[in-house]
Design a protein around this motif. Structure first.
Motif, PDB file in Angstrom:
ATOM      1  N   HIS A 159       0.826  -1.206   0.000  1.00  0.00           N
ATOM      2  CA  HIS A 159       0.000   0.000   0.000  1.00  0.00           C
ATOM      3  C   HIS A 159       0.861   1.256   0.000  1.00  0.00           C
ATOM      4  N   LEU A 160       1.932   1.241   0.768  1.00  0.00           N
ATOM      5  CA  LEU A 160       2.783   2.422   0.845  1.00  0.00           C
ATOM      6  C   LEU A 160       3.567   2.648  -0.448  1.00  0.00           C
ATOM      7  N   GLU A 161       3.754   1.593  -1.227  1.00  0.00           N
ATOM      8  CA  GLU A 161       4.483   1.762  -2.489  1.00  0.00           C
ATOM      9  C   GLU A 161       3.747   2.711  -3.426  1.00  0.00           C
ATOM     10  N   ARG A 162       2.430   2.722  -3.375  1.00  0.00           N
ATOM     11  CA  ARG A 162       1.670   3.647  -4.220  1.00  0.00           C
ATOM     12  C   ARG A 162       2.034   5.092  -3.880  1.00  0.00           C
ATOM     13  N   VAL A 163       2.245   5.344  -2.596  1.00  0.00           N
ATOM     14  CA  VAL A 163       2.629   6.685  -2.167  1.00  0.00           C
ATOM     15  C   VAL A 163       4.094   6.943  -2.506  1.00  0.00           C
ATOM     16  N   ARG A 164       4.946   5.959  -2.243  1.00  0.00           N
ATOM     17  CA  ARG A 164       6.369   6.120  -2.498  1.00  0.00           C
ATOM     18  C   ARG A 164       6.651   6.361  -3.975  1.00  0.00           C
ATOM     19  N   ARG A 165       5.903   5.726  -4.840  1.00  0.00           N
ATOM     20  CA  ARG A 165       6.091   5.929  -6.281  1.00  0.00           C
ATOM     21  C   ARG A 165       5.786   7.376  -6.662  1.00  0.00           C
ATOM     22  N   THR A 166       4.892   7.983  -5.921  1.00  0.00           N
ATOM     23  CA  THR A 166       4.552   9.376  -6.180  1.00  0.00           C
ATOM     24  C   THR A 166       5.649  10.305  -5.678  1.00  0.00           C
ATOM     25  N   LEU A 167       6.221   9.975  -4.503  1.00  0.00           N
ATOM     26  CA  LEU A 167       7.243  10.824  -3.901  1.00  0.00           C
ATOM     27  C   LEU A 167       8.600  10.670  -4.572  1.00  0.00           C
ATOM     28  N   LEU A 168       8.876   9.476  -5.118  1.00  0.00           N
ATOM     29  CA  LEU A 168      10.208   9.185  -5.627  1.00  0.00           C
ATOM     30  C   LEU A 168      10.706  10.179  -6.662  1.00  0.00           C
ATOM     31  N   PRO A 169       9.889  10.635  -7.623  1.00  0.00           N
ATOM     32  CA  PRO A 169      10.420  11.564  -8.627  1.00  0.00           C
ATOM     33  C   PRO A 169      10.726  12.959  -8.098  1.00  0.00           C
ATOM     34  N   GLU A 170      10.359  13.260  -6.849  1.00  0.00           N
ATOM     35  CA  GLU A 170      10.627  14.588  -6.316  1.00  0.00           C
ATOM     36  C   GLU A 170      12.134  14.862  -6.352  1.00  0.00           C
ATOM     37  N   PRO A 171      12.539  16.067  -6.735  1.00  0.00           N
ATOM     38  CA  PRO A 171      13.971  16.394  -6.840  1.00  0.00           C
ATOM     39  C   PRO A 171      14.745  16.080  -5.567  1.00  0.00           C
ATOM     40  N   GLY A 172      15.837  15.333  -5.708  1.00  0.00           N
ATOM     41  CA  GLY A 172      16.697  15.016  -4.580  1.00  0.00           C
ATOM     42  C   GLY A 172      16.256  13.837  -3.744  1.00  0.00           C
ATOM     43  N   ARG A 173      15.073  13.301  -4.012  1.00  0.00           N
ATOM     44  CA  ARG A 173      14.560  12.220  -3.176  1.00  0.00           C
ATOM     45  C   ARG A 173      15.413  10.955  -3.264  1.00  0.00           C
ATOM     46  N   PRO A 174      15.763  10.442  -4.449  1.00  0.00           N
ATOM     47  CA  PRO A 174      16.584   9.222  -4.496  1.00  0.00           C
ATOM     48  C   PRO A 174      17.923   9.390  -3.788  1.00  0.00           C
ATOM     49  N   GLU A 175      18.571  10.539  -3.988  1.00  0.00           N
ATOM     50  CA  GLU A 175      19.865  10.778  -3.358  1.00  0.00           C
ATOM     51  C   GLU A 175      19.745  10.791  -1.829  1.00  0.00           C
ATOM     52  N   ALA A 176      18.692  11.432  -1.329  1.00  0.00           N
ATOM     53  CA  ALA A 176      18.483  11.489   0.120  1.00  0.00           C
ATOM     54  C   ALA A 176      18.194  10.095   0.674  1.00  0.00           C
ATOM     55  N   THR A 177      17.392   9.327  -0.039  1.00  0.00           N
ATOM     56  CA  THR A 177      17.093   7.964   0.389  1.00  0.00           C
ATOM     57  C   THR A 177      18.366   7.128   0.436  1.00  0.00           C
ATOM     58  N   PHE A 178      19.213   7.278  -0.573  1.00  0.00           N
ATOM     59  CA  PHE A 178      20.471   6.533  -0.612  1.00  0.00           C
ATOM     60  C   PHE A 178      21.340   6.877   0.599  1.00  0.00           C
ATOM     61  N   ARG A 179      21.448   8.144   0.934  1.00  0.00           N
ATOM     62  CA  ARG A 179      22.268   8.540   2.079  1.00  0.00           C
ATOM     63  C   ARG A 179      21.723   7.944   3.377  1.00  0.00           C
ATOM     64  N   GLU A 180      20.401   7.912   3.493  1.00  0.00           N
ATOM     65  CA  GLU A 180      19.788   7.334   4.689  1.00  0.00           C
ATOM     66  C   GLU A 180      20.047   5.836   4.754  1.00  0.00           C
ATOM     67  N   HIS A 181      19.977   5.165   3.610  1.00  0.00           N
ATOM     68  CA  HIS A 181      20.291   3.737   3.568  1.00  0.00           C
ATOM     69  C   HIS A 181      21.751   3.490   3.958  1.00  0.00           C
ATOM     70  N   GLU A 182      22.639   4.358   3.498  1.00  0.00           N
ATOM     71  CA  GLU A 182      24.061   4.232   3.859  1.00  0.00           C
ATOM     72  C   GLU A 182      24.250   4.316   5.374  1.00  0.00           C
ATOM     73  N   ALA A 183      23.527   5.246   6.001  1.00  0.00           N
ATOM     74  CA  ALA A 183      23.644   5.417   7.454  1.00  0.00           C
ATOM     75  C   ALA A 183      23.121   4.183   8.184  1.00  0.00           C
ATOM     76  N   ILE A 184      22.011   3.634   7.703  1.00  0.00           N
ATOM     77  CA  ILE A 184      21.455   2.416   8.308  1.00  0.00           C
ATOM     78  C   ILE A 184      22.444   1.264   8.162  1.00  0.00           C
ATOM     79  N   TYR A 185      22.971   1.125   6.959  1.00  0.00           N
ATOM     80  CA  TYR A 185      23.948   0.067   6.694  1.00  0.00           C
ATOM     81  C   TYR A 185      25.182   0.224   7.587  1.00  0.00           C
ATOM     82  N   GLY A 186      25.665   1.445   7.732  1.00  0.00           N
ATOM     83  CA  GLY A 186      26.847   1.682   8.548  1.00  0.00           C
ATOM     84  C   GLY A 186      26.642   1.263   9.987  1.00  0.00           C
ATOM     85  N   ALA A 187      25.454   1.532  10.521  1.00  0.00           N
ATOM     86  CA  ALA A 187      25.162   1.157  11.906  1.00  0.00           C
ATOM     87  C   ALA A 187      25.056  -0.358  12.058  1.00  0.00           C
ATOM     88  N   ILE A 188      24.465  -1.012  11.052  1.00  0.00           N
ATOM     89  CA  ILE A 188      24.373  -2.479  11.085  1.00  0.00           C
ATOM     90  C   ILE A 188      25.763  -3.095  11.008  1.00  0.00           C
TER      91      ILE A 188
END
Length: 224
Positions: A159-188
């Motif tokens: 259900h949330l993917e329908r919303v995420r697909r809408t937000l994803l094209p927003e400028p800078g969104r993929p880059e910001a998501t990637f940085r957040e994933h990097e931080a999560i990965y670093g902590a793990i």
């Protein structure tokens, strides 16, 4: 792909194809579902398509009305808020377990996913990035054999993917998501459960804030 050449039953193929079209936004909210069209695509009976539609209606992705027929369900804002709340509660705890128990092999697989995410962003492949994003979160439960938790999270993510697909094209969104994933990965990778939970909270809270901003700009997109 024609139904008879793809894997699984024709009902399953029609169900998956319709679900993907709805989740991806190709079929927008309130779009009528033409049974004859889908019968022709998959070379199946109306009963088969009706069965697939009824499965989607049970999941809340389709609305079936006697006089109006079948159409794509609108996105209810309150439902989204509750899905986000449930996802946050579960994934924050899951990532803490990952930081304590995830194997070196599983951590390396997460790192490989991040490398692919970076490549997708560099090449402008938003669809590929979206799939890798989804996969990154799914790996957290799969690599720890948390099958029951995954069963709860999967429909929420759908259900949330329908919303995420809408937000994803927003400028800078993929880059910001990637940085957040990097931080999560670093902590793990550093085996720091508290830090992993904090980074996952920041990641999911950002999605909630961006959703609120999107609603303010597009008040007619969601249904209260």
């Amino acid at each position: 792909m024609r139904g008879r050449r793809a894997g699984g039953s024709k009902v399953d193929q029609a169900y998956v194809a319709l679900k993907r079209a709805i989740v991806s936004g190709k079929l927008a909210p309130e779009t009528p579902i033409d049974k004859n069209e889908w019968c022709a695509i998959f070379e199946v009976s109306r009963l088969s398509i009706t069965t697939a539609i009824n499965r989607l209606a049970f999941e809340g992705l389709v609305v079936v009305e006697p006089q109006r027929g079948s159409y794509v369900a609108r996105i209810h804002l309150e439902d989204v808020r509750q899905w986000m709340l449930m996802r946050r509660a579960l994934e924050v705890e899951v990532v803490g377990v990952c930081a304590g128990d995830m194997s070196d092999k599983a951590i390396a697989a997460l790192g490989q996913n991040l490398a692919y995410q970076k490549a997708a962003i560099a090449s402008g492949d938003l669809e590929g990035f979206h799939e890798l994003d989804t996969r990154f979160h799914r790996q957290l439960t799969e690599n720890l054999n948390l099958a029951r938790v995954g069963e709860v999270l999967d429909p929420i993510r759908t259900h949330l993917e329908r919303v995420r697909r809408t937000l994803l094209p927003e400028p800078g969104r993929p880059e910001a998501t990637f940085r957040e994933h990097e931080a999560i990965y670093g902590a793990i990778a550093a085996h720091q459960p508290d830090e992993a939970r904090r980074e996952m909270s920041n990641h999911l809270d950002r999605v909630s804030r961006e959703l609120q901003a999107f609603v303010a700009k597009h008040p007619g997109f969601f249904e209260e």
